[in-house]
Design a protein around this motif. Structure first.
Motif, mmCIF file in Angstrom:
data_model
loop_
_atom_site.group_PDB
_atom_site.id
_atom_site.type_symbol
_atom_site.label_atom_id
_atom_site.label_comp_id
_atom_site.label_asym_id
_atom_site.label_seq_id
_atom_site.Cartn_x
_atom_site.Cartn_y
_atom_site.Cartn_z
ATOM 1 N N ASP A 280 0.848 -1.183 0.000
ATOM 2 C CA ASP A 280 0.000 0.000 0.000
ATOM 3 C C ASP A 280 0.888 1.238 0.000
ATOM 4 N N ASP A 281 0.248 2.405 0.011
ATOM 5 C CA ASP A 281 1.004 3.647 -0.114
ATOM 6 C C ASP A 281 1.138 4.405 1.205
ATOM 7 N N ASP A 285 6.047 1.255 0.736
ATOM 8 C CA ASP A 285 6.113 0.000 -0.010
ATOM 9 C C ASP A 285 6.602 0.206 -1.439
ATOM 10 N N LEU A 286 6.122 1.246 -2.084
ATOM 11 C CA LEU A 286 6.480 1.455 -3.482
ATOM 12 C C LEU A 286 7.981 1.648 -3.673
ATOM 13 N N SER A 313 4.283 10.550 -2.929
ATOM 14 C CA SER A 313 5.425 11.371 -2.554
ATOM 15 C C SER A 313 6.463 11.336 -3.675
ATOM 16 N N PRO A 314 7.440 12.246 -3.641
ATOM 17 C CA PRO A 314 8.503 12.190 -4.663
ATOM 18 C C PRO A 314 9.209 10.844 -4.692
ATOM 19 N N ALA A 318 9.284 8.297 -7.902
ATOM 20 C CA ALA A 318 10.530 7.739 -8.433
ATOM 21 C C ALA A 318 10.466 6.217 -8.455
ATOM 22 N N GLY A 319 9.893 5.630 -7.406
ATOM 23 C CA GLY A 319 9.753 4.180 -7.370
ATOM 24 C C GLY A 319 8.858 3.669 -8.479
ATOM 25 N N ARG A 320 7.760 4.377 -8.717
ATOM 26 C CA ARG A 320 6.862 3.983 -9.812
ATOM 27 C C ARG A 320 7.604 4.004 -11.145
ATOM 28 N N SER A 321 8.379 5.043 -11.366
ATOM 29 C CA SER A 321 9.124 5.147 -12.622
ATOM 30 C C SER A 321 10.126 4.014 -12.769
ATOM 31 N N THR A 322 10.782 3.652 -11.657
ATOM 32 C CA THR A 322 11.756 2.559 -11.685
ATOM 33 C C THR A 322 11.098 1.241 -12.069
ATOM 34 N N ILE A 323 9.958 0.957 -11.461
ATOM 35 C CA ILE A 323 9.257 -0.300 -11.726
ATOM 36 C C ILE A 323 8.780 -0.343 -13.176
ATOM 37 N N GLU A 324 8.206 0.743 -13.638
ATOM 38 C CA GLU A 324 7.699 0.773 -15.008
ATOM 39 C C GLU A 324 8.837 0.681 -16.025
ATOM 40 N N ALA A 325 9.965 1.340 -15.711
ATOM 41 C CA ALA A 325 11.110 1.290 -16.634
ATOM 42 C C ALA A 325 11.672 -0.118 -16.737
#
Length: 368
Positions: A280-281, A285-286, A313-314, A318-325
């Motif tokens: 969760d957020d 966790d992200l 949060s920032p 950043a974590g979302r971008s890492t996972i998607e990348a």
């Protein structure tokens, strides 16, 4: 103190897990009265508070000799000796040589702990989750605010705000995240039917093993297991924390560090399995899951994050971008397309079961 000294020494086994070549399990020695019946059975609000306070009031026993006994299917017995540390914990990490083959399907296996007290020899059963020989995917889930609002890991202020939930509500009174049972049950692939010849089996494993990582203290182990059982959630080993009233335990950074270390340990223990991560957020966790995706390329099948705490949060962005990348499917609460892609692209299940999981996500509006 004399009151505790007169109390008997009991051992609290925690859930263990194993592979073909290694088994790990832990327990804690405590001076406390012997539990009678279901300690979390409804008996009124005052008794609920007493029950919860008792989970924290027991006194740990250091220096206790403990023997672990494992019985292999071929009749051989493996024994290991251990001694409890200053906090009363004893941990066993047992190499299995020769290798202990896994059954085709996941199963809970029984081990025995032995120790001596003034009253004589004592023993307690422990339970070890063994994934199946054909298991390719397992699930690692957060607990706090993912399946239940624990109110235990947000620092002193959060503890005070949530005192009623922590101290005055028994497991079957706690509010579960809506549809957690349906979604987790579907993702687990249903229970493996128990085999009559499995003597002592108490728990039913799911076709996809579940592991739970939480910053809650080990004192809440029995409470959390009782909650999971009351909500028909898949049972699995819980990786909790030794917990104190200090910055090292209560600081927000410590939650992520604990989670990352637990994830690394599980992925290292099962190098040939892939994992789906659910969280969760509310507690980082992200970012923690993003670090795991980076540190273990190709090992994470998908990431599910239950949203609801407000804008990311920032660090979370950043974590979302890492996972998607990294090309790992990511679901953030209302992205049903990635939930569908997760199932189709990673072979979690086929046919009707896949349709059932996707239908559950789309009906309920969250992977809770």
């Amino acid at each position: 103190m004399p009151l505790f000294d007169r109390a008997s020494i009991r051992l609290q086994p925690y859930f263990g897990y194993r592979s073909e070549t290694r088994l790990t399990i832990a327990a804690r020695a405590l001076r406390a009265g012997t539990p009678r019946g279901d300690v979390f059975a409804p008996r009124g609000r005052l008794q609920a508070m007493r029950t919860m306070l008792a989970q924290f009031a027991s006194r740990e026993v250091p220096g206790l000799a403990v023997r672990l006994e494992l019985k292999r299917p071929d009749g051989a017995t493996i024994e290991r000796e251990g001694v409890t540390d200053q906090e009363g914990y004893v941990r066993f990490d047992v190499p299995l040589d020769p290798a202990w083959p896994l059954a085709r399907d996941p199963a809970w296996e029984v081990v025995c702990f032995h120790w001596l007290t003034a009253a004589g020899p004592q023993c307690a059963e422990g339970f070890v989750l063994a994934p199946g020989s054909t298991t390719q995917l397992a699930v690692i889930s957060d607990i706090d605010d993912t399946i239940v609002e624990t109110g235990i890991t947000g620092g002193p202020r959060a503890m005070l705000r949530n005192w009623r939930r922590v101290l005055a509500e028994l497991p079957d009174e706690r509010i579960a995240v809506p549809s957690a049972d349906v979604f987790f049950g579907a993702l687990g692939g249903g229970a493996v039917l128990a085999k009559p010849e499995v003597v002592g089996a108490r728990y039913a494993a799911t076709h996809r093993p579940f592991f739970y990582v939480s910053s809650s203290p080990w004192n809440l182990f029995s409470y959390l297991v009782a909650f999971q059982q009351s909500r028909n959630l898949p049972l699995g080993p819980l990786l909790l924390r030794d917990w104190g009233l200090n910055r090292a335990t209560l600081g927000s950074e410590s939650h992520g560090a604990h989670k990352r270390a637990a994830l690394d340990a599980l992925l290292g223990f099962y190098p040939h399995m892939r994992f789906a991560l659910i969280g969760d957020d509310t507690q980082g966790d992200l970012p923690a899951y993003a670090d795991t995706v980076l540190g273990h390329p190709g090992r994470i099948a998908a990431v599910f994050i239950r949203t609801g705490a407000g804008p990311l949060s920032p660090q979370e962005i950043a974590g979302r971008s890492t996972i998607e990348a990294a090309g790992v499917p990511l679901w953030l609460g209302d992205d049903y397309a990635t939930g569908d892609a997760f199932l189709r692209a990673n072979g979690i299940s086929t046919g009707g079961e896949t349709a059932q999981i996707v239908h559950t996500i789309q009906d309920k509006g969250t992977a809770k």
